[in-house]
Design a protein around this motif. Structure first.
Motif, PDB file in Angstrom:
ATOM      1  N   HIS A  10       0.843  -1.201   0.000  1.00  0.00           N
ATOM      2  CA  HIS A  10       0.000   0.000   0.000  1.00  0.00           C
ATOM      3  C   HIS A  10       0.873   1.244   0.000  1.00  0.00           C
ATOM      4  CE1 HIS A  10      -3.251   2.756   0.801  1.00  0.00           C
ATOM      5  NE2 HIS A  10      -4.120   1.760   0.807  1.00  0.00           N
ATOM      6  N   PHE A  14      -5.753   4.453   6.822  1.00  0.00           N
ATOM      7  CA  PHE A  14      -5.204   5.315   5.775  1.00  0.00           C
ATOM      8  C   PHE A  14      -6.239   6.400   5.483  1.00  0.00           C
ATOM      9  CE2 PHE A  14      -3.373   1.138   4.638  1.00  0.00           C
ATOM     10  CZ  PHE A  14      -2.030   1.452   4.441  1.00  0.00           C
ATOM     11  N   TRP A  22     -10.387  16.334   1.909  1.00  0.00           N
ATOM     12  CA  TRP A  22     -10.309  14.951   2.376  1.00  0.00           C
ATOM     13  C   TRP A  22     -11.330  14.120   1.617  1.00  0.00           C
ATOM     14  CZ3 TRP A  22      -6.291  13.436   5.069  1.00  0.00           C
ATOM     15  CH2 TRP A  22      -5.599  14.368   5.843  1.00  0.00           C
ATOM     16  N   PHE A  50      -5.188  12.174  13.728  1.00  0.00           N
ATOM     17  CA  PHE A  50      -4.804  11.977  12.333  1.00  0.00           C
ATOM     18  C   PHE A  50      -5.817  12.622  11.366  1.00  0.00           C
ATOM     19  CE2 PHE A  50      -2.681   8.594  14.612  1.00  0.00           C
ATOM     20  CZ  PHE A  50      -1.408   8.619  14.038  1.00  0.00           C
ATOM     21  N   ALA A  51      -5.278  12.956  10.188  1.00  0.00           N
ATOM     22  CA  ALA A  51      -6.077  13.438   9.055  1.00  0.00           C
ATOM     23  C   ALA A  51      -6.943  14.645   9.446  1.00  0.00           C
ATOM     24  CB  ALA A  51      -6.892  12.278   8.473  1.00  0.00           C
ATOM     25  N   SER A  52      -8.236  14.600   9.112  1.00  0.00           N
ATOM     26  CA  SER A  52      -9.077  15.771   9.365  1.00  0.00           C
ATOM     27  C   SER A  52      -9.219  16.064  10.860  1.00  0.00           C
ATOM     28  CB  SER A  52     -10.464  15.585   8.730  1.00  0.00           C
ATOM     29  OG  SER A  52     -11.077  14.415   9.212  1.00  0.00           O
ATOM     30  N   TYR A 101      -8.641  -0.881  17.606  1.00  0.00           N
ATOM     31  CA  TYR A 101      -9.876  -0.107  17.676  1.00  0.00           C
ATOM     32  C   TYR A 101     -10.529  -0.269  19.051  1.00  0.00           C
ATOM     33  CZ  TYR A 101     -10.053   0.992  12.687  1.00  0.00           C
ATOM     34  OH  TYR A 101      -9.786   1.507  11.435  1.00  0.00           O
ATOM     35  N   PHE A 159      -9.270   9.451  14.952  1.00  0.00           N
ATOM     36  CA  PHE A 159      -9.183   9.695  13.508  1.00  0.00           C
ATOM     37  C   PHE A 159     -10.546   9.547  12.839  1.00  0.00           C
ATOM     38  CE2 PHE A 159      -7.361   5.517  14.647  1.00  0.00           C
ATOM     39  CZ  PHE A 159      -8.232   4.638  14.022  1.00  0.00           C
ATOM     40  N   VAL A 205     -11.799   5.650   7.710  1.00  0.00           N
ATOM     41  CA  VAL A 205     -10.617   5.410   6.875  1.00  0.00           C
ATOM     42  C   VAL A 205     -10.995   5.405   5.390  1.00  0.00           C
ATOM     43  CG1 VAL A 205      -9.515   4.155   8.743  1.00  0.00           C
ATOM     44  CG2 VAL A 205     -10.804   2.888   7.000  1.00  0.00           C
ATOM     45  N   THR A 206     -10.010   5.760   4.554  1.00  0.00           N
ATOM     46  CA  THR A 206     -10.284   5.870   3.104  1.00  0.00           C
ATOM     47  C   THR A 206      -9.118   5.331   2.275  1.00  0.00           C
ATOM     48  OG1 THR A 206      -9.456   8.160   3.141  1.00  0.00           O
ATOM     49  CG2 THR A 206     -11.840   7.852   3.317  1.00  0.00           C
ATOM     50  N   GLY A 207      -8.493   4.258   2.763  1.00  0.00           N
ATOM     51  CA  GLY A 207      -7.376   3.701   2.000  1.00  0.00           C
ATOM     52  C   GLY A 207      -7.846   2.832   0.851  1.00  0.00           C
ATOM     53  N   GLY A 208      -6.889   2.175   0.199  1.00  0.00           N
ATOM     54  CA  GLY A 208      -7.165   1.257  -0.907  1.00  0.00           C
ATOM     55  C   GLY A 208      -7.382   1.927  -2.227  1.00  0.00           C
TER      56      GLY A 208
END
Lengths: 144, 77
Positions: A83, A124, A136, B8-10, B55, B71, B74-77
């Motif tokens: 990834h 992620f 985002w 994390f992130a937003s 979690y 966080f 999630v928005t991976g992949g």
């Protein structure tokens, strides 16, 4: 059963071939794989660049565990996850999942499981750059 | 006697920092960690939490020395 976080552009097909050569010859009859790559559009806008952020320790821990449980559940010969993180451009690979098994049913199911679990659980986050600025990404359940 | 709290992130942008160390003696749950680390900032409805990379729910108990993370989905992949 490697799960690798990649900080640079990679060629998934090369990674797949490279890993397969490490497996015992004749030990599997099927390999199913999935490659996700970056589009240059999303939600009606052009996207020129994307930054993938993650929670490093948790991501590695989660992906390692996912590989292990998936191998056990489908009695795989092996599984692979790669990834990307960092800055990604359209056309570049984001993710590779692969499953090697004796037969195709287990390989297909395990590969899909790796991808769906990763999408819904691995920490992620994508931030994309559009002509109007950064935003985002929010996953739409209908986009699978 | 401390707990590391990460964002994390937003959520990092929402609270304006990526990590805060708080006094373990002043918190019991993950929610308490949020309150102390963010000075009671609004907690977005869809926030996810983890204790030591697993979690967990907002009412989960937190031990001294733990790493707590907040966080968005999630928005991976």
């Amino acid at each position: 059963m490697p799960a690798t976080i990649v900080t640079h552009s990679f060629v998934p097909w090369q990674a797949l071939e490279q890993h397969q050569t490490t497996l015992p010859t004749g030990s599997f009859g099927a390999c199913a794989n999935f490659v996700g790559s970056m589009r240059d559009f999303n939600a009606g806008d052009e996207v020129s660049e994307m930054t993938l952020e993650h929670y490093p320790a948790m991501t590695q821990h989660y992906l390692d565990e996912l590989c292990g449980t998936t191998i056990a559940q489908w009695q795989l010969v092996d599984a692979l996850i790669m990834h990307r993180v960092g800055i990604i451009r359209p056309g570049e690979a984001i993710v590779l999942t692969a499953a090697w098994a004796a037969h195709r049913e287990a390989a297909f199911a395990a590969c899909r499981h790796l991808m769906e679990e990763l999408k819904s659980q691995a920490p992620f986050w994508k931030k994309e750059l559009t002509p109007t600025g950064e935003r985002w990404v929010h996953n739409a359940p209908s986009e699978k | 006697m401390s707990i590391d709290v990460k964002f994390f992130a937003s959520l990092r942008e929402h609270v304006g920092t990526d990590s805060v160390t708080i006094d373990a003696g002043r918190v019991r749950t993950i929610h308490d960690c949020w309150q102390l680390a963010t000075q009671s900032a609004d907690l977005p409805d869809n926030t996810l939490c983890a204790i030591n990379m697993q979690y967990a729910k907002l009412d989960a108990a937190v031990e001294d020395g733990a790493e707590v993370a907040f966080f968005p989905p999630v928005t991976g992949g």
